[in-house]
Design a protein around this motif. Structure first.
Motif, mmCIF file in Angstrom:
data_model
loop_
_atom_site.group_PDB
_atom_site.id
_atom_site.type_symbol
_atom_site.label_atom_id
_atom_site.label_comp_id
_atom_site.label_asym_id
_atom_site.label_seq_id
_atom_site.Cartn_x
_atom_site.Cartn_y
_atom_site.Cartn_z
ATOM 1 N N ALA A 294 0.829 -1.206 0.000
ATOM 2 C CA ALA A 294 0.000 0.000 0.000
ATOM 3 C C ALA A 294 0.863 1.255 0.000
ATOM 4 C CB ALA A 294 -0.930 -0.012 1.209
ATOM 5 N N ILE A 295 1.967 1.234 0.754
ATOM 6 C CA ILE A 295 2.865 2.394 0.790
ATOM 7 C C ILE A 295 3.432 2.664 -0.600
ATOM 8 C CG2 ILE A 295 4.982 3.335 1.773
ATOM 9 C CD1 ILE A 295 4.543 1.391 4.155
ATOM 10 N N VAL A 296 3.923 1.615 -1.251
ATOM 11 C CA VAL A 296 4.516 1.774 -2.580
ATOM 12 C C VAL A 296 3.458 2.244 -3.573
ATOM 13 C CG1 VAL A 296 5.685 0.574 -4.460
ATOM 14 C CG2 VAL A 296 6.300 0.067 -2.086
ATOM 15 N N ALA A 297 2.248 1.656 -3.516
ATOM 16 C CA ALA A 297 1.182 2.061 -4.426
ATOM 17 C C ALA A 297 0.803 3.524 -4.198
ATOM 18 C CB ALA A 297 -0.043 1.161 -4.224
ATOM 19 N N LEU A 298 0.734 3.920 -2.935
ATOM 20 C CA LEU A 298 0.399 5.310 -2.626
ATOM 21 C C LEU A 298 1.443 6.259 -3.192
ATOM 22 C CD1 LEU A 298 -1.835 6.816 -1.048
ATOM 23 C CD2 LEU A 298 -0.334 6.777 0.925
ATOM 24 N N GLY A 299 2.711 5.868 -3.081
ATOM 25 C CA GLY A 299 3.769 6.704 -3.623
ATOM 26 C C GLY A 299 3.636 6.890 -5.125
ATOM 27 N N PHE A 300 3.334 5.805 -5.854
ATOM 28 C CA PHE A 300 3.183 5.915 -7.308
ATOM 29 C C PHE A 300 1.939 6.704 -7.682
ATOM 30 C CE2 PHE A 300 6.205 2.343 -7.554
ATOM 31 C CZ PHE A 300 7.013 2.787 -8.591
ATOM 32 N N LEU A 301 0.815 6.389 -7.043
ATOM 33 C CA LEU A 301 -0.448 7.031 -7.411
ATOM 34 C C LEU A 301 -0.428 8.531 -7.116
ATOM 35 C CD1 LEU A 301 -3.025 4.356 -6.192
ATOM 36 C CD2 LEU A 301 -2.534 5.003 -8.559
ATOM 37 N N SER A 302 0.309 8.941 -6.102
ATOM 38 C CA SER A 302 0.283 10.348 -5.706
ATOM 39 C C SER A 302 0.793 11.273 -6.808
ATOM 40 C CB SER A 302 1.113 10.555 -4.438
ATOM 41 O OG SER A 302 2.490 10.335 -4.688
ATOM 42 N N PHE A 303 1.587 10.743 -7.738
ATOM 43 C CA PHE A 303 2.114 11.573 -8.812
ATOM 44 C C PHE A 303 1.168 11.658 -10.008
ATOM 45 C CE2 PHE A 303 5.982 10.688 -6.461
ATOM 46 C CZ PHE A 303 6.581 11.937 -6.454
ATOM 47 N N GLY A 304 0.045 10.963 -9.942
ATOM 48 C CA GLY A 304 -0.914 11.032 -11.036
ATOM 49 C C GLY A 304 -2.152 11.829 -10.698
ATOM 50 N N LEU A 305 -2.050 12.713 -9.688
ATOM 51 C CA LEU A 305 -3.240 13.396 -9.177
ATOM 52 C C LEU A 305 -3.154 14.911 -9.250
ATOM 53 C CD1 LEU A 305 -3.692 11.395 -5.839
ATOM 54 C CD2 LEU A 305 -4.530 10.790 -8.087
ATOM 55 N N TRP A 306 -2.068 15.469 -9.797
ATOM 56 C CA TRP A 306 -1.858 16.898 -9.592
ATOM 57 C C TRP A 306 -2.967 17.746 -10.231
ATOM 58 C CZ3 TRP A 306 0.588 14.503 -13.669
ATOM 59 C CH2 TRP A 306 0.589 15.176 -14.893
ATOM 60 N N VAL A 307 -3.586 17.266 -11.302
ATOM 61 C CA VAL A 307 -4.642 18.050 -11.949
ATOM 62 C C VAL A 307 -5.909 18.059 -11.104
ATOM 63 C CG1 VAL A 307 -5.999 18.270 -14.093
ATOM 64 C CG2 VAL A 307 -3.605 17.643 -14.198
ATOM 65 N N HIS A 308 -5.961 17.226 -10.074
ATOM 66 C CA HIS A 308 -7.040 17.255 -9.088
ATOM 67 C C HIS A 308 -7.280 18.679 -8.577
ATOM 68 C CE1 HIS A 308 -9.133 15.655 -5.412
ATOM 69 N NE2 HIS A 308 -8.598 16.727 -4.863
ATOM 70 N N HIS A 309 -6.237 19.496 -8.554
ATOM 71 C CA HIS A 309 -6.347 20.872 -8.067
ATOM 72 C C HIS A 309 -6.682 21.853 -9.186
ATOM 73 C CE1 HIS A 309 -4.582 19.938 -4.081
ATOM 74 N NE2 HIS A 309 -3.959 18.997 -4.771
ATOM 75 N N MET A 310 -6.861 21.358 -10.404
ATOM 76 C CA MET A 310 -7.022 22.246 -11.555
ATOM 77 C C MET A 310 -8.271 21.892 -12.368
ATOM 78 S SD MET A 310 -3.000 22.161 -12.693
ATOM 79 C CE MET A 310 -3.241 23.191 -14.116
ATOM 80 N N PHE A 311 -9.264 21.290 -11.707
ATOM 81 C CA PHE A 311 -10.446 20.843 -12.443
ATOM 82 C C PHE A 311 -11.233 21.994 -13.080
ATOM 83 C CE2 PHE A 311 -11.145 16.566 -10.043
ATOM 84 C CZ PHE A 311 -10.164 15.990 -10.836
ATOM 85 N N THR A 312 -11.082 23.206 -12.602
ATOM 86 C CA THR A 312 -11.890 24.323 -13.100
ATOM 87 C C THR A 312 -11.125 25.254 -14.030
ATOM 88 O OG1 THR A 312 -11.358 25.678 -11.169
ATOM 89 C CG2 THR A 312 -13.317 24.287 -11.018
ATOM 90 N N VAL A 313 -9.949 24.846 -14.495
ATOM 91 C CA VAL A 313 -9.162 25.764 -15.334
ATOM 92 C C VAL A 313 -9.360 25.521 -16.824
ATOM 93 C CG1 VAL A 313 -7.400 25.977 -13.536
ATOM 94 C CG2 VAL A 313 -7.087 24.299 -15.374
ATOM 95 N N GLY A 314 -10.216 24.567 -17.204
ATOM 96 C CA GLY A 314 -10.458 24.310 -18.614
ATOM 97 C C GLY A 314 -9.733 23.099 -19.158
ATOM 98 N N ILE A 315 -9.539 22.085 -18.311
ATOM 99 C CA ILE A 315 -8.877 20.849 -18.741
ATOM 100 C C ILE A 315 -9.835 20.055 -19.637
ATOM 101 C CG2 ILE A 315 -7.884 18.679 -17.894
ATOM 102 C CD1 ILE A 315 -6.199 21.087 -17.226
ATOM 103 N N PRO A 316 -9.352 19.390 -20.709
ATOM 104 C CA PRO A 316 -10.239 18.562 -21.548
ATOM 105 C C PRO A 316 -10.971 17.490 -20.735
ATOM 106 C CG PRO A 316 -8.120 18.881 -22.617
ATOM 107 C CD PRO A 316 -7.983 19.451 -21.248
ATOM 108 N N HIS A 317 -12.153 17.119 -21.178
ATOM 109 C CA HIS A 317 -13.005 16.204 -20.411
ATOM 110 C C HIS A 317 -12.353 14.843 -20.185
ATOM 111 C CE1 HIS A 317 -17.005 18.497 -21.324
ATOM 112 N NE2 HIS A 317 -16.146 19.184 -20.593
ATOM 113 N N LEU A 318 -11.624 14.336 -21.189
ATOM 114 C CA LEU A 318 -10.977 13.037 -21.025
ATOM 115 C C LEU A 318 -9.951 13.093 -19.899
ATOM 116 C CD1 LEU A 318 -10.651 10.141 -22.026
ATOM 117 C CD2 LEU A 318 -8.932 10.968 -23.657
ATOM 118 N N ALA A 319 -9.191 14.174 -19.848
ATOM 119 C CA ALA A 319 -8.207 14.333 -18.766
ATOM 120 C C ALA A 319 -8.910 14.474 -17.426
ATOM 121 C CB ALA A 319 -7.324 15.544 -19.038
ATOM 122 N N LEU A 320 -10.045 15.180 -17.391
ATOM 123 C CA LEU A 320 -10.807 15.306 -16.153
ATOM 124 C C LEU A 320 -11.225 13.932 -15.645
ATOM 125 C CD1 LEU A 320 -13.127 18.387 -16.825
ATOM 126 C CD2 LEU A 320 -11.118 18.295 -15.368
ATOM 127 N N ALA A 321 -11.694 13.086 -16.547
ATOM 128 C CA ALA A 321 -12.135 11.748 -16.142
ATOM 129 C C ALA A 321 -10.968 10.931 -15.599
ATOM 130 C CB ALA A 321 -12.769 11.033 -17.336
#
Length: 833
Positions: A294-321
């Motif tokens: 779980a620790i290793v998975a959390l470390g990897f997954l955490s780098f795929g979330l940064w756009v989580h903070h940018m959902f309202t800036v006009g990101i394409p819908h596929l990227a939002l999903a």
């Protein structure tokens, strides 16, 4: 070494070698226990400052239309509160704890690079002083702790407020990245013999992943700070849309750091929980291997979330999903750990003590934060709650629940180890309830104000929108929370002064740090024990007296050297003897020189900044003068009937591993720069109707050929030296080739027309500058290797300098190729557009 000295004699010898003298001599200390405590005490001081700033914020927002603080001062206080808590408290606090505790828990006498630890502390202290000093002078950053552009660009923040943040935080981040390398190398190479990775305590696994995340997560922020400062100071338009830049590039670079940062803060707290819960549950933790996964998975997954903070800036819908799904998916490894902790408590025989109170507080607070995090991961809800006080509440429930409550549990659990005394517990229980009630009263109500539409970052609000009583109660809760922390501080002081003395291991724990004396001696272990079972299921009360008697590895003093064991990274088999450097003032002087560089930039004295950089470089060159050996020793005795070589005769030593780690961080920063160039090329406005730049390609080709020749010559020098041949001439040729490459790349930079005119030229200029800088550094490494060879520090068996020269020369050549490729791509971008 046939005769084992008496325990008292051994203790005196080791004490004389490892101790730090009193008075001004303590400023030269490089001992991890001293530096760990300095980090923690300094972080707590900054925590108090951040808490005071939060009280000012709550006083301002307690009533509508408040005139307590004006908007300009409020913006400074708001920005500094977030900056202090995120950069000057949370990360340095766990760094200090790990620097103090990790060697004891893993069975080592110190961290891998004691002088680097000292240098990191001074950079942290001086960088923090710049930020706090600017606040006291009324010039604190005022653009938010996230420093979004274009608000923080020169036209909108013309003073030095934003420069204070950019330069101060970059200075502080030196401490973070050096600690990351230090922690990773110490975990991999400096465990007790026999302690394989599969036997390592879970806190070691947590910190192994955390240090790796820091090495990948911090370079994008450092790059973003450098680019924004270059724009503010010299006009290079990376974030100016009128000249081909894009403000969204800052958000991408910041949140590439910012979202992993949440887990970088959480994982050390989770490591404390995984250590403390089994002790009070009175049984081994459930799911040891599942938690590691779980620790290793959390470390990897955490780098795929940064756009989580940018959902309202006009990101394409596929990227939002994609990013929405990833943001929800990260809850799975977190839940694995929570269920393992709950299962451990449910299947054990829990005993209640003060640390358990804070563990209960963690479960309550963090689970709420996790649930609101899943809510915010859903794009429709995020679009409604974005930039509202709902997000403020979620952030504090995650960070305070995931770090502060575990930290307080750890303080009460390990404070006896640091002080040699147990708490009196007369203030600790009411302190907990004040913190728990005050926190929830403060921040739970913010969920409601956020859902009612209250935006973040406002300094006042009208009285007819229904937020009045909620804000008043939040402010009352904030002051209750502050009283709770004041009681914790008083309780800590009383414990150090009046706490009960105890014998070894008062909690009946099963980890190795409790096998040391309390407080521990500066060398931790008189002899390093062998660990043949899982290191969270030991018997410290039995191990302690044995190792104190000198029975184990290195249970003697030899040549007045500070020795500890280096092991195989996976199996933990004894591999070599690490000889650590003695105390010195060099880290302090080097940090002062580094501070002069940053202060020169801050005050616009650009002619002085190169002198500060040069002084820093020269002082760093003094560091290795007394390190190494001038002859081959071969295997030496290490105790337990075994022998091992010294670190200088091992090609997998800590120095080589640390440089590999530094190159990973360097490559991450460079990859972020390449990402920025491609992002602007594809997304940024004002890239149409531009003509090719017409740069002379032969200069780039010649520069690439020269740096590749330098890399090849350094590789050939290493091979020649390993076979016993004379390699000095090859190193000299490698240095000359890299100097030539540096000159050619700088000459190519001179052909770039007006780097301040458009982001295309600015990116080419910066990318080529990065390549030229590393060619110059490769030349320096080759020259240093040549000098060490002339001083007889290099032989066919002592190859560290040769390996380092090859690594940095190879990296310089590897960086030049994509740099020139991006130059070609951007130079023709106008025609393509």
């Amino acid at each position: 070494m046939n005769e084992v000295p008496s325990p008292i004699s051994l203790h005196k010898q080791l004490e004389r070698i490892w101790t730090t003298p009193p008075g001004l001599g303590r400023l030269s200390s490089v001992n991890h226990s001293v530096l760990g405590k300095r980090f923690m005490v300094t972080a707590l001081v900054f925590f108090a400052i951040g808490g005071l700033l939060s009280m000012l914020i709550r006083a301002q927002l307690a009533t509508p239309n408040s005139a307590f603080i004006g908007p300009e001062l409020y913006n400074q206080i708001f920005t500094m509160h977030g900056t202090v808590m995120m950069f000057l408290f949370a990360i340095p606090m766990f760094e200090g704890f790990i620097i103090y505790m990790l060697p004891k828990m893993l069975g080592a006498r110190d961290m891998a690079f004691p002088r680097l630890t000292a240098y990191g502390f001074w950079c942290y202290l001086f960088g923090g002083m710049i930020l706090i000093g600017a606040m006291l002078a009324g010039a604190a950053p005022n653009g938010g702790w996230f420093m979004y552009t274009p608000l923080t660009s020169k036209p909108y923040t013309p003073g030095i407020n934003a420069d204070v943040w950019l330069l101060g935080i970059t200075f502080v981040e030196i401490s973070a990245v050096t600690a990351a390398v230090e922690i990773l190398v110490s975990i991999l190479k400096m465990r007790a013999p026999g302690m394989s990775l599969t036997r390592m305590p879970l806190l070691g696994w947590y910190m192994l992943v955390t240090s790796g995340m820091m090495m990948i997560g911090f370079p994008p922020l450092i790059l973003g700070s450098i680019l924004l400062e270059l724009e503010r100071a010299f006009g290079l338009p990376f974030f100016d849309p009128n000249r081909g830049g894009d403000p969204l590039l800052w958000q991408h670079l910041f949140w590439l750091f910012g979202h992993p940062e949440v887990y970088i803060i959480f994982l050390p707290g989770a490591g404390v929980l995984s250590t403390v819960i089994p002790v009070f549950a009175q049984r081994p933790i459930l799911g040891y291997r599942a938690i590691i996964a779980a620790i290793v998975a959390l470390g990897f997954l955490s780098f795929g979330l940064w756009v989580h903070h940018m959902f309202t800036v006009g990101i394409p819908h596929l990227a939002l999903a994609f990013f929405s799904a990833a943001s929800a998916l990260v809850a799975i490894p977190t839940a694995v750990q929570i269920f393992a902790w709950l299962g451990t408590l449910a299947s054990g025989r829990p005993r209640w003590d003060v640390p358990m109170l804070y563990i209960f507080g963690f479960f309550f607070v963090f689970v709420i934060g996790g649930l609101t995090g899943v809510m915010l991961a859903m794009v429709p809800f995020n679009s409604q709650a974005h930039d509202s006080y709902f997000v403020v509440a979620h952030l504090h429930y995650v960070l305070v629940g995931g770090f502060v409550f575990p930290m307080l549990a750890g303080i009460y659990y390990w404070m006896p180890h640091i002080s040699g005394r147990q708490s009196l517990y007369r203030l600790s229980v009411p302190a907990f309830w004040l913190i728990f009630i005050g926190f929830n009263l403060t921040f739970f109500l913010m969920h409601l104000t956020g859902l009612m539409g209250m935006p973040r970052r406002i300094s006042t609000y009208p009285s007819n929108w229904g937020w009045d009583w909620l804000n008043l109660l939040s402010s009352i809760g904030g002051f209750i929370l502050a009283m709770g922390f004041a009681l914790v501080l008083a309780d800590m002081v009383l414990q150090f002064r009046f706490g009960r003395f105890f014998r070894r291991d008062p909690w009946k724990a099963q980890t190795l740090e409790w096998a040391t004396a309390t407080p521990p001696p500066p060398y931790n272990f008189a002899a390093i024990p062998r660990i043949d079972e899982r290191a969270d299921q030991l018997e410290p009360a039995k191990i302690g007296p044995v190792q104190a008697g000198g029975f184990g590895y290195l249970g003697f003093a030899r040549n007045n050297d500070q020795e500890t064991m280096g092991v195989d990274m996976v199996t933990g088999a004894p591999e070599h003897v690490v000889i650590l450097p003695r105390r010195t003032f060099l880290p302090l002087w080097t940090a002062i020189a580094t501070a002069s560089f940053f202060l020169a930039l801050l005050f616009g004295l650009y002619w002085l900044a190169p002198l500060g950089a040069l002084a820093t470089l020269v002082l760093f060159l003094f560091w290795p003068l007394t390190l190494g050996q001038k002859r081959d020793f071969g295997p030496v005795e290490i105790g337990m009937g075994e022998r091992a070589v010294l670190d200088v005769e091992c090609t997998s030593n800590v120095t080589i591993l640390a440089n590999r780690g530094a190159l990973v961080m360097n490559a991450t920063l460079f990859a972020s720069l390449l990402f920025g160039g491609l992002f602007l090329l594809v997304v940024a406005p004002n890239w149409q109707d531009m003509t090719p730049l017409g740069l002379p390609p032969w200069l780039g080709i010649a520069g690439l050929a020269a740096t590749m020749a330098g890399a090849a010559l350094s590789w050939l020098a290493r091979r020649t030296n390993a076979r016993g041949g004379a390699a000095g001439g090859l190193l000299g040729l490698a240095a000359a080739a890299q100097i030539l490459a540096t000159g050619l790349l700088i000459a190519l930079m001179a052909f770039i027309p007006e780097p301040t005119e458009h982001a295309r030229q600015a990116l080419i200029f910066t990318t080529l500058g990065y390549a030229a800088l590393h060619c110059g550094f490769a030349a320096l490494m080759a020259g240093h290797g040549w000098w060490r060879m002339q001083q007889n520090y290099v032989s066919a068996h002592r190859q560290t300098e040769m390996v380092l020269t090859w690594l940095w020369n190879g990296y310089a050549a590897g960086a030049a190729l994509p740099a020139l490729a991006l130059t070609l791509l951007l130079g023709l971008a106008g025609a393509a557009a």
